[in-house]
Design a protein around this motif. Structure first.
Motif, PDB file in Angstrom:
ATOM      1  N   PRO A  27       0.726  -0.728  -0.040  1.00 25.75           N
ATOM      2  CA  PRO A  27       0.014  -0.260   0.086  1.00 25.75           C
ATOM      3  C   PRO A  27       0.777   1.511   0.048  1.00 25.75           C
ATOM      4  O   PRO A  27       1.851   1.525   0.700  1.00 25.75           O
ATOM      5  N   GLY A  28       0.808   1.955  -0.649  1.00 21.63           N
ATOM      6  CA  GLY A  28       1.084   3.621  -0.634  1.00 21.63           C
ATOM      7  C   GLY A  28       2.677   3.339  -1.783  1.00 21.63           C
ATOM      8  O   GLY A  28       3.045   4.484  -1.673  1.00 21.63           O
ATOM      9  N   THR A  29       2.267   2.828  -2.640  1.00 17.71           N
ATOM     10  CA  THR A  29       3.965   3.265  -2.930  1.00 17.71           C
ATOM     11  C   THR A  29       3.466   3.081  -4.521  1.00 17.71           C
ATOM     12  O   THR A  29       4.968   3.297  -5.110  1.00 17.71           O
ATOM     13  N   GLY A  30       2.038   2.996  -5.106  1.00 21.39           N
ATOM     14  CA  GLY A  30       2.163   4.284  -6.578  1.00 21.39           C
ATOM     15  C   GLY A  30       1.896   3.523  -7.125  1.00 21.39           C
ATOM     16  O   GLY A  30       1.621   3.336  -9.083  1.00 21.39           O
ATOM     17  N   LYS A  31       1.743   1.908  -7.131  1.00 23.34           N
ATOM     18  CA  LYS A  31       0.885   1.013  -8.442  1.00 23.34           C
ATOM     19  C   LYS A  31      -0.333   2.188  -8.849  1.00 23.34           C
ATOM     20  O   LYS A  31      -0.496   2.079 -10.053  1.00 23.34           O
ATOM     21  N   THR A  32      -1.077   2.509  -8.513  1.00 18.43           N
ATOM     22  CA  THR A  32      -1.535   3.026  -8.868  1.00 18.43           C
ATOM     23  C   THR A  32      -1.935   4.996  -9.892  1.00 18.43           C
ATOM     24  O   THR A  32      -2.093   5.321 -10.455  1.00 18.43           O
ATOM     25  N   THR A  33      -0.791   5.273 -10.103  1.00 14.53           N
ATOM     26  CA  THR A  33      -0.487   6.496  -9.961  1.00 14.53           C
ATOM     27  C   THR A  33       0.236   5.759 -10.797  1.00 14.53           C
ATOM     28  O   THR A  33       0.386   6.359 -12.549  1.00 14.53           O
ATOM     29  N   VAL A  34       0.991   4.196 -11.266  1.00 12.53           N
ATOM     30  CA  VAL A  34       2.006   4.175 -13.003  1.00 12.53           C
ATOM     31  C   VAL A  34       1.018   3.697 -13.438  1.00 12.53           C
ATOM     32  O   VAL A  34       1.582   3.788 -14.663  1.00 12.53           O
ATOM     33  N   VAL A  35      -0.137   3.622 -13.155  1.00  8.69           N
ATOM     34  CA  VAL A  35      -1.142   2.898 -14.401  1.00  8.69           C
ATOM     35  C   VAL A  35      -1.495   3.713 -15.366  1.00  8.69           C
ATOM     36  O   VAL A  35      -1.027   3.545 -16.757  1.00  8.69           O
ATOM     37  N   PRO A  36      -1.951   4.342 -15.417  1.00 11.58           N
ATOM     38  CA  PRO A  36      -2.093   5.596 -16.046  1.00 11.58           C
ATOM     39  C   PRO A  36      -1.211   6.411 -16.923  1.00 11.58           C
ATOM     40  O   PRO A  36      -1.306   6.800 -17.697  1.00 11.58           O
ATOM     41  N   ALA A  37       0.119   6.508 -16.093  1.00 16.47           N
ATOM     42  CA  ALA A  37       1.383   6.772 -16.839  1.00 16.47           C
ATOM     43  C   ALA A  37       1.628   5.565 -17.662  1.00 16.47           C
ATOM     44  O   ALA A  37       1.970   5.878 -18.545  1.00 16.47           O
ATOM     45  N   VAL A  38       1.687   4.603 -17.421  1.00 15.20           N
ATOM     46  CA  VAL A  38       1.639   3.651 -18.846  1.00 15.20           C
ATOM     47  C   VAL A  38       0.622   3.831 -20.213  1.00 15.20           C
ATOM     48  O   VAL A  38       0.842   3.288 -20.594  1.00 15.20           O
ATOM     49  N   LEU A  39      -0.471   3.737 -19.418  1.00 16.99           N
ATOM     50  CA  LEU A  39      -1.335   4.289 -20.142  1.00 16.99           C
ATOM     51  C   LEU A  39      -1.607   5.168 -21.240  1.00 16.99           C
ATOM     52  O   LEU A  39      -1.813   5.230 -22.390  1.00 16.99           O
TER      53      LEU A  39
END
Length: 70
Positions: A27-39
């Protein structure tokens, strides 16, 4: 001294050049932030190519853009 590494940007970069990427972390490591960047990287790379192929007619271009905006 070790320079700061932005692991989220690095993960997005790797996902953009790899055929398969698995993003993990606690939790809090940025997975949700990375996905839009990848898309965004994928869209930037492939939508430009798709626009060139499909924009031969205005109708095809409109269909393509409307589909991407949904």
């Amino acid at each position: 001294p070790v320079e700061h590494v932005d692991w989220q940007k690095f993960a997005a970069y790797l996902a953009g050049i790899s055929p398969l990427t698995i993003i993990t972390g606690g939790p809090g490591t940025g997975k949700t932030t990375v996905v839009p960047a990848v898309l965004a990287l994928i869209l930037e790379k492939y939508v430009k190519e798709a626009k060139q192929v499909f924009s031969r007619t205005i109708a095809a271009k409109e269909v393509l853009m409307n589909g991407l905006m949904k």
